[in-house]
Design a protein around this motif. Structure first.
Motif, mmCIF file in Angstrom:
data_model
loop_
_atom_site.group_PDB
_atom_site.id
_atom_site.type_symbol
_atom_site.label_atom_id
_atom_site.label_comp_id
_atom_site.label_asym_id
_atom_site.label_seq_id
_atom_site.Cartn_x
_atom_site.Cartn_y
_atom_site.Cartn_z
ATOM 1 N N ILE A 37 0.875 -1.168 0.000
ATOM 2 C CA ILE A 37 0.000 0.000 0.000
ATOM 3 C C ILE A 37 0.911 1.216 0.000
ATOM 4 O O ILE A 37 1.723 1.395 0.917
ATOM 5 N N ALA A 38 0.780 2.055 -1.022
ATOM 6 C CA ALA A 38 1.674 3.195 -1.203
ATOM 7 C C ALA A 38 1.017 4.493 -0.741
ATOM 8 O O ALA A 38 -0.203 4.568 -0.572
ATOM 9 N N VAL A 39 1.841 5.501 -0.538
ATOM 10 C CA VAL A 39 1.392 6.882 -0.342
ATOM 11 C C VAL A 39 1.996 7.679 -1.479
ATOM 12 O O VAL A 39 3.226 7.694 -1.641
ATOM 13 N N VAL A 40 1.153 8.315 -2.288
ATOM 14 C CA VAL A 40 1.649 8.921 -3.519
ATOM 15 C C VAL A 40 1.238 10.380 -3.632
ATOM 16 O O VAL A 40 0.257 10.819 -3.013
ATOM 17 N N ASP A 41 1.980 11.111 -4.438
ATOM 18 C CA ASP A 41 1.633 12.489 -4.762
ATOM 19 C C ASP A 41 0.382 12.497 -5.636
ATOM 20 O O ASP A 41 0.257 11.656 -6.534
ATOM 21 N N PRO A 42 -0.543 13.399 -5.395
ATOM 22 C CA PRO A 42 -1.755 13.439 -6.221
ATOM 23 C C PRO A 42 -1.475 13.622 -7.713
ATOM 24 O O PRO A 42 -2.304 13.251 -8.547
ATOM 25 N N GLU A 43 -0.316 14.172 -8.043
ATOM 26 C CA GLU A 43 0.024 14.405 -9.446
ATOM 27 C C GLU A 43 0.905 13.293 -10.025
ATOM 28 O O GLU A 43 1.492 13.461 -11.093
ATOM 29 N N SER A 75 2.360 10.274 -12.078
ATOM 30 C CA SER A 75 2.063 9.929 -13.466
ATOM 31 C C SER A 75 1.406 8.556 -13.564
ATOM 32 O O SER A 75 1.568 7.699 -12.686
ATOM 33 N N ASP A 76 0.692 8.338 -14.644
ATOM 34 C CA ASP A 76 0.100 7.027 -14.895
ATOM 35 C C ASP A 76 1.176 5.959 -15.032
ATOM 36 O O ASP A 76 0.989 4.823 -14.575
ATOM 37 N N ASN A 77 2.288 6.295 -15.649
ATOM 38 C CA ASN A 77 3.372 5.323 -15.796
ATOM 39 C C ASN A 77 3.927 4.891 -14.441
ATOM 40 O O ASN A 77 4.223 3.708 -14.225
ATOM 41 N N ALA A 78 4.059 5.842 -13.526
ATOM 42 C CA ALA A 78 4.565 5.504 -12.191
ATOM 43 C C ALA A 78 3.589 4.586 -11.465
ATOM 44 O O ALA A 78 4.000 3.640 -10.769
ATOM 45 N N LEU A 79 2.304 4.843 -11.607
ATOM 46 C CA LEU A 79 1.309 3.963 -10.992
ATOM 47 C C LEU A 79 1.379 2.563 -11.592
ATOM 48 O O LEU A 79 1.287 1.559 -10.865
ATOM 49 N N ALA A 139 -10.116 7.881 -7.728
ATOM 50 C CA ALA A 139 -10.725 7.524 -9.007
ATOM 51 C C ALA A 139 -9.668 7.011 -9.986
ATOM 52 O O ALA A 139 -9.929 6.085 -10.766
ATOM 53 N N ARG A 140 -8.481 7.585 -9.940
ATOM 54 C CA ARG A 140 -7.423 7.136 -10.849
ATOM 55 C C ARG A 140 -6.953 5.726 -10.501
ATOM 56 O O ARG A 140 -6.806 4.878 -11.386
ATOM 57 N N VAL A 141 -6.726 5.473 -9.217
ATOM 58 C CA VAL A 141 -6.207 4.146 -8.865
ATOM 59 C C VAL A 141 -7.291 3.078 -8.960
ATOM 60 O O VAL A 141 -6.982 1.885 -9.134
ATOM 61 N N ALA A 142 -8.560 3.477 -8.861
ATOM 62 C CA ALA A 142 -9.645 2.513 -9.041
ATOM 63 C C ALA A 142 -9.580 1.878 -10.423
ATOM 64 O O ALA A 142 -9.962 0.713 -10.606
ATOM 65 N N GLU A 143 -9.082 2.614 -11.412
ATOM 66 C CA GLU A 143 -8.959 2.073 -12.768
ATOM 67 C C GLU A 143 -7.942 0.932 -12.837
ATOM 68 O O GLU A 143 -7.997 0.110 -13.759
ATOM 69 N N LEU A 144 -7.028 0.877 -11.870
ATOM 70 C CA LEU A 144 -6.061 -0.220 -11.790
ATOM 71 C C LEU A 144 -6.593 -1.397 -10.986
ATOM 72 O O LEU A 144 -5.894 -2.409 -10.844
ATOM 73 N N GLY A 145 -7.792 -1.255 -10.430
ATOM 74 C CA GLY A 145 -8.320 -2.281 -9.546
ATOM 75 C C GLY A 145 -7.815 -2.179 -8.126
ATOM 76 O O GLY A 145 -7.970 -3.106 -7.334
ATOM 77 N N TRP A 146 -7.193 -1.034 -7.794
ATOM 78 C CA TRP A 146 -6.676 -0.818 -6.448
ATOM 79 C C TRP A 146 -7.798 -0.362 -5.509
ATOM 80 O O TRP A 146 -8.906 -0.022 -5.947
ATOM 81 N N HIS A 147 -7.464 -0.330 -4.234
ATOM 82 C CA HIS A 147 -8.390 0.201 -3.232
ATOM 83 C C HIS A 147 -7.678 1.285 -2.422
ATOM 84 O O HIS A 147 -6.502 1.585 -2.654
ATOM 85 N N VAL A 148 -8.405 1.862 -1.495
ATOM 86 C CA VAL A 148 -7.888 2.923 -0.632
ATOM 87 C C VAL A 148 -7.875 2.426 0.805
ATOM 88 O O VAL A 148 -8.844 1.830 1.281
ATOM 89 N N VAL A 149 -6.768 2.652 1.494
ATOM 90 C CA VAL A 149 -6.646 2.398 2.926
ATOM 91 C C VAL A 149 -6.697 3.743 3.634
ATOM 92 O O VAL A 149 -6.011 4.689 3.222
ATOM 93 N N VAL A 150 -7.496 3.850 4.673
ATOM 94 C CA VAL A 150 -7.637 5.122 5.377
ATOM 95 C C VAL A 150 -7.329 4.944 6.866
ATOM 96 O O VAL A 150 -7.686 3.932 7.479
ATOM 97 N N LEU A 198 -16.312 7.137 -2.344
ATOM 98 C CA LEU A 198 -15.130 6.730 -3.092
ATOM 99 C C LEU A 198 -15.479 5.602 -4.073
ATOM 100 O O LEU A 198 -16.269 4.715 -3.742
ATOM 101 N N PRO A 199 -14.882 5.610 -5.268
ATOM 102 C CA PRO A 199 -15.268 4.664 -6.322
ATOM 103 C C PRO A 199 -14.525 3.337 -6.276
ATOM 104 O O PRO A 199 -14.323 2.694 -7.316
ATOM 105 N N CYS A 200 -14.104 2.932 -5.086
ATOM 106 C CA CYS A 200 -13.330 1.698 -4.942
ATOM 107 C C CYS A 200 -13.556 1.158 -3.537
ATOM 108 O O CYS A 200 -14.180 1.800 -2.699
ATOM 109 N N ASP A 201 -13.037 -0.045 -3.289
ATOM 110 C CA ASP A 201 -13.089 -0.582 -1.937
ATOM 111 C C ASP A 201 -12.288 0.320 -0.995
ATOM 112 O O ASP A 201 -11.327 0.980 -1.397
#
Length: 288
Positions: A96-102, A104-108, A141-152, A169-172
């Motif tokens: 589970i990563a912590v990423v900058d909101p900006e 890139s798609d390639n980095a994801l 919403a961006r990471v949901a396209e990868l099938g990822w989820h959000v940890v809070v 949120l549009p993911c688990d």
């Protein structure tokens, strides 16, 4: 910044309870080593190094099979130590990563290939300065396209404010540490009742972890067990368990990870519940 002394037990007991094959520690961390993976300049604490080798040795000692490694705030948005650990044991580790909101798609996509399966939003203000909710929602919403989820991660007092955001949120969504309930108020307190209502929504999960952080009584954490057992029995297909090794920011005591494993039959009193908690649920979320 002063380096914190080790917060993990130097000689954890070998558990009396034997986890089933395939058991997952679904919440743990790696720190450093700092000379290779520097800590974030904006960090609010500096841990002692807790590298992947120590984590993997602990996994074997406890009789566990797999790890989900969560990026911690001391490394900020530099996930190098996390990705290094994942790439060193790709069969048995996810992240589970912590990423900058900006980002890139390639980095994801590179993170996805390394075994990252979600991102973490930390709303605990004593640890981080959270991003605005609208910024976090766009990232989700961006990471949901990868099938990822959000940890809070949040404090119980923030539940009412965050619940509408989490529901949209549009993911688990996986909530750390049972939403940090007020243990002293008992399982019938309104805050924990509200948390259970949130858990009724499709796609909500929680980790029944960190009794050492929540307890008011100390080991063996009998005061926390009713909360975890309530969630395990009430939401058997939506719960995860983890050690939280190496227990960053613990001030009261060094938790014995062997004892934490021995608490599993207390919070999951049947073999079926234990298998769901330790194997079936985390496998479905992270390893399928």
């Amino acid at each position: 910044m002063k380096i914190d002394p080790p917060t993990w037990h130097p000689e954890p007991k070998r558990p009396d309870y034997t986890p089933p094959a395939g058991a997952v520690d679904a919440h743990c961390h790696v720190f450093g080593p700092g000379d290779r993976f520097p800590y974030a300049p904006e960090r609010k604490y500096t841990p002692s190094d807790a590298p992947k080798e120590k984590l993997f040795a602990l996994r074997d000692h406890l009789g566990l099979s797999r790890n989900v490694i969560v990026q911690a705030s001391c490394h900020g948005r530099d996930n190098a130590a996390l990705l290094d650990a994942l790439r060193n044991d790709p069969e048995n580790c996810r992240g589970i990563a912590v990423v900058d909101p900006e980002i890139s798609d390639n980095a994801l996509r590179d993170m996805d290939a390394a075994g990252v399966r979600g991102i973490r939003f930390n709303f605990v203000r004593r640890l981080v300065d959270p991003d605005p909710q609208d910024v976090s929602a766009r990232l989700a919403a961006r990471v949901a396209e990868l099938g990822w989820h959000v940890v809070v991660y949040f404090e119980a007092l923030d539940l009412d404010e965050l619940a509408p955001f989490l529901r949209d949120l549009p993911c688990d969504v996986v909530i750390d540490h049972m939403g940090r309930p007020d243990i002293g108020s008992g399982v019938d307190n309104p805050g924990f009742t509200s948390f259970q209502r949130l858990m009724e929504q499709e796609g909500m999960w929680t980790k029944v972890s960190c009794p050492e952080r929540l307890t008011t009584e100390g080991p063996p954490y009998d005061d926390v067990a009713p909360f975890a057992r309530t969630l395990v029995e009430g939401f058997p297909d939506k719960v995860l368990w983890g050690t939280d090794w190496p227990h960053p920011n613990m001030k009261s005591h060094q938790p014995d990870d062997g004892l934490l494993v021995d608490r599993i039959p207390v919070i999951a009193p049947t073999e079926e519940l234990r298998r769901k908690l330790l194997v079936d649920n985390p496998t479905r979320l992270y390893f399928s």
